[in-house]
Each structure stands twice: as structure tokens, then as C-alpha cells.
Design an enzyme around this catalytic site. Sequence first.
Site, PDB file in Angstrom:
ATOM      1  N   GLU A 183     -32.660  -5.850 -10.313  1.00 41.51           N
ATOM      2  CA  GLU A 183     -31.819  -5.865  -9.094  1.00 41.51           C
ATOM      3  C   GLU A 183     -30.522  -5.206  -9.317  1.00 41.51           C
ATOM      4  O   GLU A 183     -30.263  -4.689 -10.501  1.00 41.51           O
ATOM      5  CB  GLU A 183     -31.542  -7.316  -8.937  1.00 41.51           C
ATOM      6  CG  GLU A 183     -30.707  -7.796  -7.730  1.00 41.51           C
ATOM      7  CD  GLU A 183     -31.002  -7.381  -6.365  1.00 41.51           C
ATOM      8  OE1 GLU A 183     -31.313  -5.987  -6.161  1.00 41.51           O
ATOM      9  OE2 GLU A 183     -31.166  -8.026  -5.260  1.00 41.51           O
ATOM     10  N   ASP A 184     -30.078  -4.810  -8.318  1.00 36.67           N
ATOM     11  CA  ASP A 184     -28.642  -3.676  -8.676  1.00 36.67           C
ATOM     12  C   ASP A 184     -27.515  -4.600  -8.916  1.00 36.67           C
ATOM     13  O   ASP A 184     -26.996  -4.206  -9.989  1.00 36.67           O
ATOM     14  CB  ASP A 184     -28.483  -3.030  -7.402  1.00 36.67           C
ATOM     15  CG  ASP A 184     -28.642  -3.675  -5.951  1.00 36.67           C
ATOM     16  OD1 ASP A 184     -28.672  -4.875  -6.085  1.00 36.67           O
ATOM     17  OD2 ASP A 184     -28.131  -3.070  -4.854  1.00 36.67           O
ATOM     18  N   ASP A 230     -24.104 -10.926  -6.821  1.00 38.98           N
ATOM     19  CA  ASP A 230     -23.124 -11.398  -6.396  1.00 38.98           C
ATOM     20  C   ASP A 230     -22.867 -12.791  -6.224  1.00 38.98           C
ATOM     21  O   ASP A 230     -22.469 -13.315  -7.100  1.00 38.98           O
ATOM     22  CB  ASP A 230     -22.871 -10.433  -4.719  1.00 38.98           C
ATOM     23  CG  ASP A 230     -21.617 -10.605  -4.170  1.00 38.98           C
ATOM     24  OD1 ASP A 230     -20.511 -10.539  -4.962  1.00 38.98           O
ATOM     25  OD2 ASP A 230     -21.445 -10.615  -3.010  1.00 38.98           O
ATOM     26  N   PHE A 235     -15.867  -4.038  -3.916  1.00 32.80           N
ATOM     27  CA  PHE A 235     -17.118  -3.638  -3.375  1.00 32.80           C
ATOM     28  C   PHE A 235     -17.431  -2.261  -3.925  1.00 32.80           C
ATOM     29  O   PHE A 235     -16.506  -1.066  -3.820  1.00 32.80           O
ATOM     30  CB  PHE A 235     -16.681  -3.438  -1.755  1.00 32.80           C
ATOM     31  CG  PHE A 235     -18.325  -3.253  -1.145  1.00 32.80           C
ATOM     32  CD1 PHE A 235     -18.947  -4.525  -0.977  1.00 32.80           C
ATOM     33  CD2 PHE A 235     -18.732  -2.079  -1.018  1.00 32.80           C
ATOM     34  CE1 PHE A 235     -20.189  -4.215  -0.584  1.00 32.80           C
ATOM     35  CE2 PHE A 235     -20.119  -2.008  -0.560  1.00 32.80           C
ATOM     36  CZ  PHE A 235     -20.842  -2.958  -0.313  1.00 32.80           C
ATOM     37  N   ARG A 248     -25.717   5.948  -1.805  1.00 27.54           N
ATOM     38  CA  ARG A 248     -26.743   5.578  -2.992  1.00 27.54           C
ATOM     39  C   ARG A 248     -26.901   6.851  -3.889  1.00 27.54           C
ATOM     40  O   ARG A 248     -27.105   6.509  -4.924  1.00 27.54           O
ATOM     41  CB  ARG A 248     -28.048   5.269  -2.074  1.00 27.54           C
ATOM     42  CG  ARG A 248     -28.120   3.835  -1.588  1.00 27.54           C
ATOM     43  CD  ARG A 248     -29.463   3.375  -1.118  1.00 27.54           C
ATOM     44  NE  ARG A 248     -29.511   2.394   0.006  1.00 27.54           N
ATOM     45  CZ  ARG A 248     -29.439   1.244  -0.073  1.00 27.54           C
ATOM     46  NH1 ARG A 248     -29.255   0.916  -1.285  1.00 27.54           N
ATOM     47  NH2 ARG A 248     -29.641   0.639   0.949  1.00 27.54           N
TER      48      ARG A 248
HETATM   49  P1  IMP Z   1     -26.176 -12.229  -3.234  1.00 27.57           P
HETATM   50  O1  IMP Z   1     -26.146 -12.253  -4.752  1.00 27.57           O
HETATM   51  O2  IMP Z   1     -27.161 -13.062  -2.727  1.00 27.57           O
HETATM   52  O3  IMP Z   1     -24.502 -12.511  -2.639  1.00 27.57           O
HETATM   53  O4  IMP Z   1     -26.377 -10.686  -2.986  1.00 27.57           O
HETATM   54  C1  IMP Z   1     -26.294  -9.543  -3.720  1.00 27.57           C
HETATM   55  C2  IMP Z   1     -26.695  -8.496  -2.729  1.00 27.57           C
HETATM   56  O5  IMP Z   1     -25.425  -7.940  -2.143  1.00 27.57           O
HETATM   57  C3  IMP Z   1     -26.954  -7.230  -3.643  1.00 27.57           C
HETATM   58  O6  IMP Z   1     -28.437  -7.104  -3.882  1.00 27.57           O
HETATM   59  C4  IMP Z   1     -26.457  -6.038  -2.764  1.00 27.57           C
HETATM   60  O7  IMP Z   1     -27.357  -5.503  -1.796  1.00 27.57           O
HETATM   61  C5  IMP Z   1     -25.304  -6.801  -1.871  1.00 27.57           C
HETATM   62  N1  IMP Z   1     -24.014  -6.581  -2.684  1.00 27.57           N
HETATM   63  C6  IMP Z   1     -23.019  -7.269  -3.253  1.00 27.57           C
HETATM   64  N2  IMP Z   1     -22.064  -6.647  -3.616  1.00 27.57           N
HETATM   65  C7  IMP Z   1     -22.170  -5.383  -3.472  1.00 27.57           C
HETATM   66  C8  IMP Z   1     -21.453  -4.192  -3.685  1.00 27.57           C
HETATM   67  O8  IMP Z   1     -20.170  -4.467  -4.290  1.00 27.57           O
HETATM   68  N3  IMP Z   1     -21.788  -3.178  -3.222  1.00 27.57           N
HETATM   69  C9  IMP Z   1     -22.903  -3.083  -2.673  1.00 27.57           C
HETATM   70  N4  IMP Z   1     -23.715  -3.866  -2.418  1.00 27.57           N
HETATM   71  C10 IMP Z   1     -23.492  -5.173  -2.820  1.00 27.57           C
HETATM   72 MG    MG Z   2     -29.563  -5.251  -2.657  1.00 29.16          MG
END
Ligand code: IMP
Ligand code: MG
Length: 187
Positions: free
Chosen positions: A104-105, A108, A158, A171
Amino acid sequence: MEQTSELYKDLEKVLLTKEEILEKVRELGRQITRDYAGKKPVMVCILKGAAVFFTDLIREIDLPLTLDFMAISSYGSATKTSGVVRILKDLDNDILGKDVIVVEDIVDTGITLTYLSRILQQRGAKSLKIATLLDKPARRKVQDLKVDYMCFDIPDAFVVGYGLDYDQRYRNLPDIGILSPKIYGNQ
Ligand code: IMP
Ligand code: MG
């Protein structure tokens, strides 16, 4: 791409350079190579954000691994994850009895990966580990999500670049930067 290019003008600052990222990705590749010695892990890329990290990481892992891809989206508004994940593109292959590494990238709130892990566990993976490039621990809402491999802890800002987007853009930035708040203001 030079840091003087148009895309860089929308950044408040560069947080991680491509050199810093690659050094950590190499380290992670070596660690996964050691941890999975004798195994044939299935590397699962979560599209689209993890695509750049994924392609760098797999080339640093010296194992007979295989690849698969999944695209998901969270139900809810742009800023609020509901906790229910919709699968836009599912895996091509069965993961029953396989050692799976989800790539995963960024983690959050952790809601997306918690939901996804549950789905993949139910399919009978022999083992399931999570590898993320970035982690924003200050934003975590689920406490029981275990992130097995992580390259960088980052502050609550962000970020874009190296696969991560804002409204599908940035990207292709080679580095990771904090997006300037004036960009959100225009929305
Ligand atoms: P979560 O952990 O369910 O809140 O979601 C994570 C997803 O939110 C990641 O896979 C990203 O697509 C997106 N995301 C959260 N923070 C960022 C950020 O700082 N930049 C870009 N995408 C983000
Ligand atoms: Mg994502």
C-alpha cells in the site's frame, strides 16, 4: 524531472527525495528477501497509489515471487472513509494457502486496510502481511491494524508524489512533497 518543473510549484516543500525513498525501499527489499527465504510470496499491489512503490520494491526482492493487482475505493465522502471498501478490480488469482504481502502507499486512518485484510484472510491466505511506504500514525482510527513493514513515518500533512495523488494528479512526481494548502483552497 527537475525540481524546478511546474508540478513542484504546487508543493509547500519536498518531504522525501527520490534518493531517500530508494534507499529505504532497497532496505525493505532485503528484509523481505530474508523474512521469506524459501517461500514464494504473492505481492499484491493496491492500485493506483502503490504502483510506483510496488515496481521499485519487487525489483529489490530476490525471491521467486508472483504479482497480483487490486483496485479498491472507500465508500464515503472525499475526506471521510466510511469503513466499507468497494472492490473495483479484484485479484486475478486464488490466494488460498499462499503467503500474501499487501503493498500500500500510505496508511492513514487504517480503515481501508483493516477491511481489506479481513477480506483476504477470509479467502484462506496462509499468511498475510502489510507493507506500506508511508504511515501517518497520528491519524489512526483503528488500533488493531498491524503494519508489518513500513518505510517512513510522516507527520499529519497531505502528501503527493511517487504514486500518491491529489485528485488523480501528482502521481508522477519522483519525490514526495507536502501539497501546498492553496491547492485545496481552489477546490
Ligand atoms: P485510510 O487508511 O483508510 O484512511 O486510507 C488510506 C488511503 O487514503 C490511502 O490509500 C490513500 O489513497 C489516501 N490517503 C491518505 N492520506 C493521503 C495523503 O497524504 N496523500 C494522498 N493520499 C492519501
Ligand atoms: Mg490509496
